[in-house]
Design a protein around this motif. Sequence first.
Motif, PDB file in Angstrom:
ATOM      1  N   LEU A   1      34.121  47.573  31.046  1.00 19.14           N
ATOM      2  CA  LEU A   1      34.723  46.455  31.991  1.00 19.14           C
ATOM      3  C   LEU A   1      34.977  45.201  31.165  1.00 19.14           C
ATOM      4  CD1 LEU A   1      33.351  46.618  35.386  1.00 19.14           C
ATOM      5  CD2 LEU A   1      35.653  47.734  34.518  1.00 19.14           C
ATOM      6  N   LYS A   2      36.222  44.407  31.190  1.00 19.51           N
ATOM      7  CA  LYS A   2      36.383  43.372  30.688  1.00 19.51           C
ATOM      8  C   LYS A   2      36.434  42.156  31.274  1.00 19.51           C
ATOM      9  CE  LYS A   2      39.183  41.773  26.814  1.00 19.51           C
ATOM     10  NZ  LYS A   2      40.699  41.767  26.132  1.00 19.51           N
ATOM     11  N   VAL A   3      35.841  41.066  31.332  1.00 22.16           N
ATOM     12  CA  VAL A   3      35.966  39.900  32.128  1.00 22.16           C
ATOM     13  C   VAL A   3      36.275  38.606  31.133  1.00 22.16           C
ATOM     14  CG1 VAL A   3      33.533  39.309  31.632  1.00 22.16           C
ATOM     15  CG2 VAL A   3      34.695  38.236  33.626  1.00 22.16           C
ATOM     16  N   GLY A   4      37.233  37.750  31.736  1.00 15.71           N
ATOM     17  CA  GLY A   4      37.824  36.807  30.941  1.00 15.71           C
ATOM     18  C   GLY A   4      38.890  35.974  31.841  1.00 15.71           C
ATOM     19  N   ALA A   5      39.744  35.155  30.942  1.00 19.34           N
ATOM     20  CA  ALA A   5      40.667  34.349  31.500  1.00 19.34           C
ATOM     21  C   ALA A   5      41.982  34.998  32.226  1.00 19.34           C
ATOM     22  CB  ALA A   5      41.059  33.492  30.586  1.00 19.34           C
ATOM     23  N   TYR A   6      42.575  34.553  32.946  1.00 17.49           N
ATOM     24  CA  TYR A   6      43.410  35.009  34.097  1.00 17.49           C
ATOM     25  C   TYR A   6      44.730  35.590  33.141  1.00 17.49           C
ATOM     26  CZ  TYR A   6      46.639  31.207  33.404  1.00 17.49           C
ATOM     27  OH  TYR A   6      47.627  30.072  33.032  1.00 17.49           O
ATOM     28  N   ASP A   7      45.179  34.964  32.039  1.00 11.65           N
ATOM     29  CA  ASP A   7      46.388  35.187  31.433  1.00 11.65           C
ATOM     30  C   ASP A   7      46.317  36.580  30.228  1.00 11.65           C
ATOM     31  OD1 ASP A   7      44.856  33.735  29.672  1.00 11.65           O
ATOM     32  OD2 ASP A   7      45.871  32.179  29.038  1.00 11.65           O
ATOM     33  N   ASP A   8      44.865  36.973  30.155  1.00 12.96           N
ATOM     34  CA  ASP A   8      44.883  37.952  29.279  1.00 12.96           C
ATOM     35  C   ASP A   8      44.892  39.344  30.233  1.00 12.96           C
ATOM     36  OD1 ASP A   8      44.259  40.178  27.705  1.00 12.96           O
ATOM     37  OD2 ASP A   8      42.698  39.195  26.748  1.00 12.96           O
ATOM     38  N   LYS A   9      46.154  40.049  30.233  1.00 13.00           N
ATOM     39  CA  LYS A   9      46.218  41.103  31.361  1.00 13.00           C
ATOM     40  C   LYS A   9      45.328  42.293  31.060  1.00 13.00           C
ATOM     41  CE  LYS A   9      50.936  40.299  32.831  1.00 13.00           C
ATOM     42  NZ  LYS A   9      52.373  40.602  33.192  1.00 13.00           N
ATOM     43  N   SER A  10      44.647  42.395  29.756  1.00 10.73           N
ATOM     44  CA  SER A  10      43.901  43.453  29.612  1.00 10.73           C
ATOM     45  C   SER A  10      42.300  43.119  30.116  1.00 10.73           C
ATOM     46  CB  SER A  10      43.596  43.505  28.170  1.00 10.73           C
ATOM     47  OG  SER A  10      42.746  42.374  27.435  1.00 10.73           O
ATOM     48  N   ASN A  11      42.152  41.924  30.570  1.00  7.67           N
ATOM     49  CA  ASN A  11      40.921  41.709  31.509  1.00  7.67           C
ATOM     50  C   ASN A  11      40.912  42.278  32.692  1.00  7.67           C
ATOM     51  OD1 ASN A  11      39.570  40.011  29.441  1.00  7.67           O
ATOM     52  ND2 ASN A  11      40.853  38.399  30.280  1.00  7.67           N
ATOM     53  N   ASP A  12      39.876  42.629  33.363  1.00  6.93           N
ATOM     54  CA  ASP A  12      39.712  43.405  34.734  1.00  6.93           C
ATOM     55  C   ASP A  12      39.565  42.609  35.718  1.00  6.93           C
ATOM     56  OD1 ASP A  12      39.899  46.175  33.660  1.00  6.93           O
ATOM     57  OD2 ASP A  12      38.180  45.690  32.632  1.00  6.93           O
ATOM     58  N   PHE A  13      38.880  41.522  35.492  1.00  5.37           N
ATOM     59  CA  PHE A  13      38.752  40.440  36.876  1.00  5.37           C
ATOM     60  C   PHE A  13      38.118  39.080  35.757  1.00  5.37           C
ATOM     61  CE2 PHE A  13      34.253  42.484  36.242  1.00  5.37           C
ATOM     62  CZ  PHE A  13      33.495  41.537  36.179  1.00  5.37           C
ATOM     63  N   GLY A  14      38.282  38.229  36.321  1.00  3.88           N
ATOM     64  CA  GLY A  14      37.821  36.909  35.959  1.00  3.88           C
ATOM     65  C   GLY A  14      36.804  35.921  36.539  1.00  3.88           C
TER      66      GLY A  14
ATOM     67  N   ALA B   1      34.546  46.963  43.919  1.00  2.79           N
ATOM     68  CA  ALA B   1      33.347  46.012  43.907  1.00  2.79           C
ATOM     69  C   ALA B   1      33.685  44.812  43.098  1.00  2.79           C
ATOM     70  CB  ALA B   1      32.263  46.921  43.475  1.00  2.79           C
ATOM     71  N   PHE B   2      34.390  45.087  41.940  1.00  8.58           N
ATOM     72  CA  PHE B   2      34.281  43.986  40.886  1.00  8.58           C
ATOM     73  C   PHE B   2      35.746  43.215  40.642  1.00  8.58           C
ATOM     74  CE2 PHE B   2      31.070  47.095  39.201  1.00  8.58           C
ATOM     75  CZ  PHE B   2      30.097  46.384  39.614  1.00  8.58           C
ATOM     76  N   GLY B   3      36.758  44.053  41.251  1.00  5.38           N
ATOM     77  CA  GLY B   3      38.086  43.428  41.183  1.00  5.38           C
ATOM     78  C   GLY B   3      37.998  41.998  41.941  1.00  5.38           C
ATOM     79  N   SER B   4      38.880  41.028  41.298  1.00  2.58           N
ATOM     80  CA  SER B   4      38.944  39.868  41.857  1.00  2.58           C
ATOM     81  C   SER B   4      37.581  38.992  41.568  1.00  2.58           C
ATOM     82  CB  SER B   4      39.597  39.569  43.247  1.00  2.58           C
ATOM     83  OG  SER B   4      39.990  38.287  43.367  1.00  2.58           O
ATOM     84  N   SER B   5      36.668  39.670  40.901  1.00  2.00           N
ATOM     85  CA  SER B   5      35.313  39.020  40.796  1.00  2.00           C
ATOM     86  C   SER B   5      34.447  39.213  42.185  1.00  2.00           C
ATOM     87  CB  SER B   5      35.329  37.587  40.365  1.00  2.00           C
ATOM     88  OG  SER B   5      33.960  37.396  39.766  1.00  2.00           O
ATOM     89  N   GLY B   6      34.851  40.197  43.099  1.00  2.00           N
ATOM     90  CA  GLY B   6      34.150  40.493  44.172  1.00  2.00           C
ATOM     91  C   GLY B   6      34.537  39.634  45.240  1.00  2.00           C
ATOM     92  N   GLU B   7      35.243  38.708  45.051  1.00  2.00           N
ATOM     93  CA  GLU B   7      35.669  37.235  46.061  1.00  2.00           C
ATOM     94  C   GLU B   7      36.780  37.909  46.963  1.00  2.00           C
ATOM     95  OE1 GLU B   7      34.542  33.339  43.635  1.00  2.00           O
ATOM     96  OE2 GLU B   7      36.427  34.544  42.976  1.00  2.00           O
ATOM     97  N   ARG B   8      36.348  39.097  47.488  1.00  2.00           N
ATOM     98  CA  ARG B   8      37.284  39.777  48.652  1.00  2.00           C
ATOM     99  C   ARG B   8      36.364  40.100  49.818  1.00  2.00           C
ATOM    100  NH1 ARG B   8      39.831  44.369  44.582  1.00  2.00           N
ATOM    101  NH2 ARG B   8      41.302  43.275  43.629  1.00  2.00           N
ATOM    102  N   CYS B   9      37.190  39.631  51.258  1.00  2.00           N
ATOM    103  CA  CYS B   9      36.192  40.145  52.176  1.00  2.00           C
ATOM    104  C   CYS B   9      36.150  41.602  52.523  1.00  2.00           C
ATOM    105  CB  CYS B   9      36.965  39.380  53.437  1.00  2.00           C
ATOM    106  SG  CYS B   9      38.461  39.855  53.926  1.00  2.00           S
ATOM    107  N   MET B  10      37.250  42.316  51.687  1.00  2.00           N
ATOM    108  CA  MET B  10      37.095  43.838  51.641  1.00  2.00           C
ATOM    109  C   MET B  10      36.267  44.203  50.610  1.00  2.00           C
ATOM    110  SD  MET B  10      38.205  44.686  54.623  1.00  2.00           S
ATOM    111  CE  MET B  10      38.813  46.631  54.312  1.00  2.00           C
ATOM    112  N   ALA B  11      35.790  43.496  49.730  1.00  2.00           N
ATOM    113  CA  ALA B  11      35.111  44.069  48.568  1.00  2.00           C
ATOM    114  C   ALA B  11      34.006  44.990  48.819  1.00  2.00           C
ATOM    115  CB  ALA B  11      34.542  43.127  47.506  1.00  2.00           C
TER     116      ALA B  11
END
Length: 498
Positions: free
Chosen positions: A308-321, A272-282
Amino acid sequence: MTVVGHLINGQRREDSSRTQDVFNPAKGVASKQVALASKATVEEAIAAAQAAFPAWRDTPPMKRARIMFRFKELLEQNADRICALIGEEHGKILHDAAGELQRGIENVEYACGAPELLKGEYSKNVGPGIDSWSEFQPLGVVAGITPFNFPVMVPLWMYPMAIVCGNCFILKPSERDPSSTLFIAELLHEAGLPSGVLNVVNGDKEAVDTLLTDPRIQAVSFVGSTPIAEYIYKTATAHGKRCQALGGAKNHAIVMPDADLDNVVSSLLGAAFGSSGERCMALSVAVAVGDEIADALIARMTEAMSKLKVGAYDDKSNDFGPLITRQHKDKVVGYIASAEAQGATVVVDGRQARIAGCEEGFFVDATLIDRVTPEMTSYQEEIFGPVLQVVRVATMQDAMDLINAHEYGNGTCIYTRDGEAARYFSDHIQVGMVGINIPLPVPVAYHSFGGWKRSLFGDLHAYGPDGVRFYTRRKTITQRWPSANVREGAEFSMPTMK
């Protein structure tokens, strides 16, 4: 400011009469601009592809495949650079971008099997001294129009297969995140692809309409929203083109009372939340069968979402952006508000996301909405954001009826320990891609991807075996070399084998 141009006949080109800002969505600021191709620029790319086609068509499939093998190696060697470009313009976290790239590489690997995929069929002695065989021949110049949410993977669904089948390709990627797509196209030329075989034109509706109406384009592949997919399909086919247009989705997960709730929660978090939900298969809707499992699911999801942790792309500890644009963020926030106004309960509210150092970014945090009903706008339409809605029903059949009644039929899944229920579900659900205890049933590269109903316009799915069929046309040849000593008279009845 840097301007991202086009790649035509193997050379970078700028067409800067019209440009559009490209944003870093985590910061909310324009980082570069992209040139929007004019009709003349697109026509130049088509002419380059048309000129390259005769020689490329006659290039043996093994030689085409060898270029793809080298291309695969270059993709792997440049993975860090590609993932950074995705993150800078899309906002996707680096680990997610790496997964996108890997799924694209798998399609390149499948395309490397072109000599086997294009073998055709042969039958000896279909009649006295008569042999017959079929060949798979390329169409000519074909085009792909791809979305912002997978700037690497979706183009790699298209042009590697089209090219190894002997076609020349015009790619019109999303103007929102064009850099990774253009960089990868240059890697393919570095791998040895002749100039003109692959051309990239960035642009908007002017570029799209040129591709849809130009008679030199034989086929069009598209991935995007359903309204645009329908427009693409109708326009392309009205101009005599073969077309596959993949549209939107509203993917449901049925949660049965006997489901492994630990697996369900873990699956739904990512799906549901991976890639901020911007997936046609979400997975955007969880259909809970019974209030008991619904209450347990809401409680467990609420607890898990707090971590869950949301933030910028270059912090790999974030779950989505972030979401891709400010306009799209406002749209997603509007869907949450409409669900609340129409009587749903917002259990976890992500509308006020604030990220330190990214205060102007386009962020919506993970959101959970309970007691959603089918007449609500947020249920009927594709949200395309980090929002999971829960619908409560009494029976599994109620859940299936809900899914089958929806206009979209892209992906779905069921969580259960009951094999009979799972088999009944997979047999009777009216959806193109089905998971059983699998949250994102995206087919691997040697199968094909595509939904049903208003999630797909056209007869063939993307990549895999259907990709070979889409980018080729079958020709059947029947021949006889009669004996010099045998002369037959004219026959006026239908020839048969008696």
